[in-house]
Scaffold this active site. Structure first.
Site, PDB file in Angstrom:
ATOM      1  N   CYS A  46      36.910  28.260  48.875  1.00 49.77           N
ATOM      2  CA  CYS A  46      36.476  27.789  47.594  1.00 49.77           C
ATOM      3  C   CYS A  46      36.407  26.148  47.727  1.00 49.77           C
ATOM      4  O   CYS A  46      37.380  25.327  47.640  1.00 49.77           O
ATOM      5  CB  CYS A  46      37.504  27.938  46.543  1.00 49.77           C
ATOM      6  SG  CYS A  46      37.001  27.449  44.881  1.00 49.77           S
ATOM      7  N   CYS A  49      37.671  24.297  44.394  1.00 49.86           N
ATOM      8  CA  CYS A  49      39.014  24.230  44.461  1.00 49.86           C
ATOM      9  C   CYS A  49      39.505  23.331  45.166  1.00 49.86           C
ATOM     10  O   CYS A  49      40.379  22.563  45.043  1.00 49.86           O
ATOM     11  CB  CYS A  49      39.537  25.675  44.805  1.00 49.86           C
ATOM     12  SG  CYS A  49      38.928  27.112  43.802  1.00 49.86           S
ATOM     13  N   ASP A  50      39.321  23.305  46.408  1.00 42.01           N
ATOM     14  CA  ASP A  50      39.751  22.457  47.642  1.00 42.01           C
ATOM     15  C   ASP A  50      38.934  21.127  48.130  1.00 42.01           C
ATOM     16  O   ASP A  50      39.328  20.411  49.091  1.00 42.01           O
ATOM     17  CB  ASP A  50      40.209  23.403  48.817  1.00 42.01           C
ATOM     18  CG  ASP A  50      41.173  24.620  48.217  1.00 42.01           C
ATOM     19  OD1 ASP A  50      41.969  24.315  47.454  1.00 42.01           O
ATOM     20  OD2 ASP A  50      41.194  25.616  49.056  1.00 42.01           O
TER      21      ASP A  50
END
Length: 217
Positions: A46, A49-50
């Site tokens: 992701c 997300c990261d």
């Protein structure tokens, strides 16, 4: 609402007025040495997300479809990106390809496949690539690896209900209810564009509220 019966793997049966399916998806893995032990330590599925964890670092994206290229473009907000594809052309839509090809922070390596993920001190430090024609290998130094070779919805147990699209994702309405009264779905398992924890919890809240009102009637 007519009672539903959920049959569990161990043979147990549970009756319910409503059922909420929230089984999610399973990422397709590269299945190469060094992958499993480095998930969360540089291997991520992701970018949204990261991505911020890789500010001013080098990352590798595996895949040539829309998701891979879109996530690569997003990652350039933080990192230098190398895209690796098996073929010599992308599968993504042309306008996305053009954005990628014109982005100075993206490098493209064609006709290569990942063979091994390297790590040092518990973190990803590189990836070994193999040329599909010559079988020669090369090692790229990087801090992050983002495989985007697809994901599969965990809907094998409900395929016969006729509530899934041709990719296996559950089709729901604005209340997260399927075409079968009393059966709902929420999270990554449903047909939608953005799959994140925040959107999944939103789906679940909508479904739960609708179930409450329906059963209160």
């Amino acid at each position: 609402t007519k009672d539903k019966v959920v049959k569990l793997f161990d043979g147990q049966e549970i009756q319910a007025k409503a059922v909420l399916i929230a089984t999610g998806t399973k990422e397709r893995l590269l299945n190469i040495p060094g992958e499993q032990e480095n998930i969360g330590r540089g291997v991520s599925f992701c970018a949204v997300c990261d991505g911020a964890f890789f500010k001013d670092k080098d990352v590798v994206v595996i895949g040539g479809g829309n998701s891979a290229l879109e996530e690569s473009l997003y990652l350039t907000k933080f990192a230098n990106v190398t895209i690796v594809i098996r073929r010599d052309v992308f599968r993504a839509e042309k306008n996305i390809q053009e954005q990628v090809e014109s982005n100075d922070r993206i490098k493209i390596i064609t006709k290569h496949i990942p063979k091994q993920i390297l790590s040092e001190n518990g973190k990803v430090c590189g990836i070994v690539l193999e040329n599909v024609d010559t079988r020669e290998t090369q090692t790229l130094s990087c801090s992050g690896i983002f495989p985007y070779i697809g994901q599969d919805p965990m809907t094998q147990s409900i395929q016969k209900l006729g509530i899934c699209d041709d990719r296996g994702y559950v089709i729901v309405d604005k209340n997260m209810e399927t075409s079968i009264k009393g059966i709902y779905a929420a999270g990554d398992v449903i047909q939608k564009d953005l799959r994140q924890v925040v959107t999944a919890t939103n789906d679940g809240a909508i479904a739960a509220q609708h179930v409450f009102h329906e059963l209160s009637k």
